[in-house]
Write a protein that holds these residues in place. Structure first.
Motif, PDB file in Angstrom:
ATOM      1  N   UNK A   5      33.634  39.366  46.013  1.00 11.29           N
ATOM      2  CA  UNK A   5      34.544  40.048  45.038  1.00 11.29           C
ATOM      3  C   UNK A   5      36.001  40.231  45.735  1.00 11.29           C
ATOM      4  N   UNK A   6      37.032  39.659  45.071  1.00 11.75           N
ATOM      5  CA  UNK A   6      38.293  39.617  45.717  1.00 11.75           C
ATOM      6  C   UNK A   6      39.234  40.883  45.174  1.00 11.75           C
ATOM      7  N   UNK A   7      38.839  41.520  44.043  1.00 14.54           N
ATOM      8  CA  UNK A   7      39.376  42.632  43.670  1.00 14.54           C
ATOM      9  C   UNK A   7      38.398  43.624  43.042  1.00 14.54           C
ATOM     10  N   UNK A  24      36.850  56.198  34.555  1.00  9.87           N
ATOM     11  CA  UNK A  24      35.747  56.331  35.920  1.00  9.87           C
ATOM     12  C   UNK A  24      35.504  54.680  35.902  1.00  9.87           C
ATOM     13  N   UNK A  25      36.549  53.722  35.708  1.00  9.41           N
ATOM     14  CA  UNK A  25      36.532  52.265  35.632  1.00  9.41           C
ATOM     15  C   UNK A  25      35.908  51.454  36.864  1.00  9.41           C
ATOM     16  N   UNK A  26      35.021  50.811  36.735  1.00 12.82           N
ATOM     17  CA  UNK A  26      34.588  49.976  38.035  1.00 12.82           C
ATOM     18  C   UNK A  26      34.568  48.721  37.747  1.00 12.82           C
ATOM     19  N   UNK A  27      35.632  47.887  38.226  1.00 12.17           N
ATOM     20  CA  UNK A  27      35.676  46.488  38.071  1.00 12.17           C
ATOM     21  C   UNK A  27      35.214  45.698  39.418  1.00 12.17           C
ATOM     22  N   UNK A  28      34.530  44.466  39.276  1.00 13.41           N
ATOM     23  CA  UNK A  28      34.438  43.632  40.230  1.00 13.41           C
ATOM     24  C   UNK A  28      34.805  42.394  39.762  1.00 13.41           C
ATOM     25  N   UNK A 212      36.662  33.032  25.026  1.00 10.44           N
ATOM     26  CA  UNK A 212      35.488  32.385  24.677  1.00 10.44           C
ATOM     27  C   UNK A 212      35.678  31.110  25.259  1.00 10.44           C
ATOM     28  N   UNK A 213      37.051  30.633  25.308  1.00  7.27           N
ATOM     29  CA  UNK A 213      37.269  28.946  25.800  1.00  7.27           C
ATOM     30  C   UNK A 213      37.428  29.248  27.172  1.00  7.27           C
ATOM     31  N   UNK A 214      38.122  30.298  27.680  1.00  6.04           N
ATOM     32  CA  UNK A 214      38.419  30.300  29.134  1.00  6.04           C
ATOM     33  C   UNK A 214      37.665  31.041  30.195  1.00  6.04           C
ATOM     34  N   UNK A 215      36.981  32.154  29.521  1.00  5.33           N
ATOM     35  CA  UNK A 215      36.825  33.207  30.650  1.00  5.33           C
ATOM     36  C   UNK A 215      35.256  33.055  31.110  1.00  5.33           C
ATOM     37  N   UNK A 216      35.102  33.097  32.361  1.00  7.60           N
ATOM     38  CA  UNK A 216      33.757  33.179  33.069  1.00  7.60           C
ATOM     39  C   UNK A 216      33.103  34.381  32.797  1.00  7.60           C
ATOM     40  N   UNK A 217      33.832  35.440  32.894  1.00  8.44           N
ATOM     41  CA  UNK A 217      33.167  36.751  32.824  1.00  8.44           C
ATOM     42  C   UNK A 217      34.133  37.817  32.178  1.00  8.44           C
TER      43      UNK A 217
END
Length: 268
Positions: A5-7, A24-28, A212-217
């Motif tokens: 995880x970079x950010x 209460x947002x948790x992003x990885x 849908x075309x670009x994103x891994x997650x």
């Protein structure tokens, strides 16, 4: 922190006079991914971006970059670390040429942004790199075109080039295809894919066909909180996602491809 995880955000909260905009947002964000933040209007996506880049100060919670707590840093310091963002509207100088816009960005990155009184010839050393960046976004032939004369899609491409001039490790793109026709959208999709090579991208995007075309997650926000997260197939099949976009009765604000996961999938 996992080294992948970079950010990260931990229990990130932003309140405005009692209104909880981010809850209460948790992003990885994994290194090397193209990661999207999606959600209906008012979900808190751009507010999260503003918190990550310190255009807003969190009410509570932490922001970690490569394991370092950067919550207290100012926006300029975060940009110098390699976390660089674009904005929803084009942020280029309209009465400069495309080449001059890139040179200003390069000058800023080199720490010479207050040397505008120097002769323009002193900036010529930046021309080679500026032309490389223009070529990367397909604007070589527009180097000497005044920005105000560029079509909207090309202005957004120029903005991407000025962002890349900062040599980001993490590129944050806020609505990169907003207001574009299909031809410009396809061009920007390819530009983002190219820009993502060797770096991490976090993007807010309404157009789910683009996602849908670009994103891994994908992380889905609703009412300021994380609703779900996963790859496009997982997220688009989640009935909660369909409900926040379309409403429980199947009708929503807009039934277009850009807001309907099912329609986006069908449009492929």
């Amino acid at each position: 922190m996992s080294e992948q995880y970079v950010l990260e955000t931990r229990n990130l909260v932003k309140e405005f006079k009692g209104f909880v905009a981010v809850d209460d947002v948790n992003l990885n964000i994994r290194k090397g991914d193209i990661h999207a933040l999606i959600g209906p209007n008012g979900a808190g996506k751009t507010t999260v971006f503003n918190l990550l880049t310190k255009f807003l100060i969190p009410t509570r919670g932490k922001i970690l970059y490569k394991g370092e707590d950067i919550t207290s840093l100012k926006s300029a310091a975060i940009a110098r670390k390699g976390v660089v963002r674009s904005f929803q509207i084009s942020a280029v100088f309209p009465h400069m040429t495309a080449l001059e816009n890139i040179r200003v960005a390069l000058q800023t990155f080199e720490g010479n942004s207050f040397s505008f009184w120097q002769a323009g010839a002193r900036l010529n050393k930046l021309n080679e790199r500026a032309m490389e960046l223009l070529d990367a976004v397909g604007l070589t032939s527009f180097a000497n075109t005044t920005t105000v004369e560029l079509a909207y899609g090309r202005k957004r491409a120029l903005e991407l080039a000025t962002t890349l001039a900062m040599e980001p490790e993490i590129l944050l793109l806020d609505e990169p295809t907003q207001g574009m026709g299909s031809e410009d959208v396809d061009r920007v999709v390819e530009l983002v894919r190219s820009a993502a090579k060797g770096r991490t991208v976090l993007m807010v995007e309404h157009n789910l066909s683009v996602v849908s075309k670009l994103c891994d997650r994908i992380t889905v926000l609703a009412q300021g909180a994380v609703l779900t997260e996963g790859d496009y197939e997982t997220v688009s099949a989640d009935p909660r996602v369909r409900e926040v976009y379309m409403g429980s009765d199947g009708s929503g604000e807009r039934g277009a491809t850009e807001t309907n996961p099912a329609s986006a999938e069908a449009a492929q």
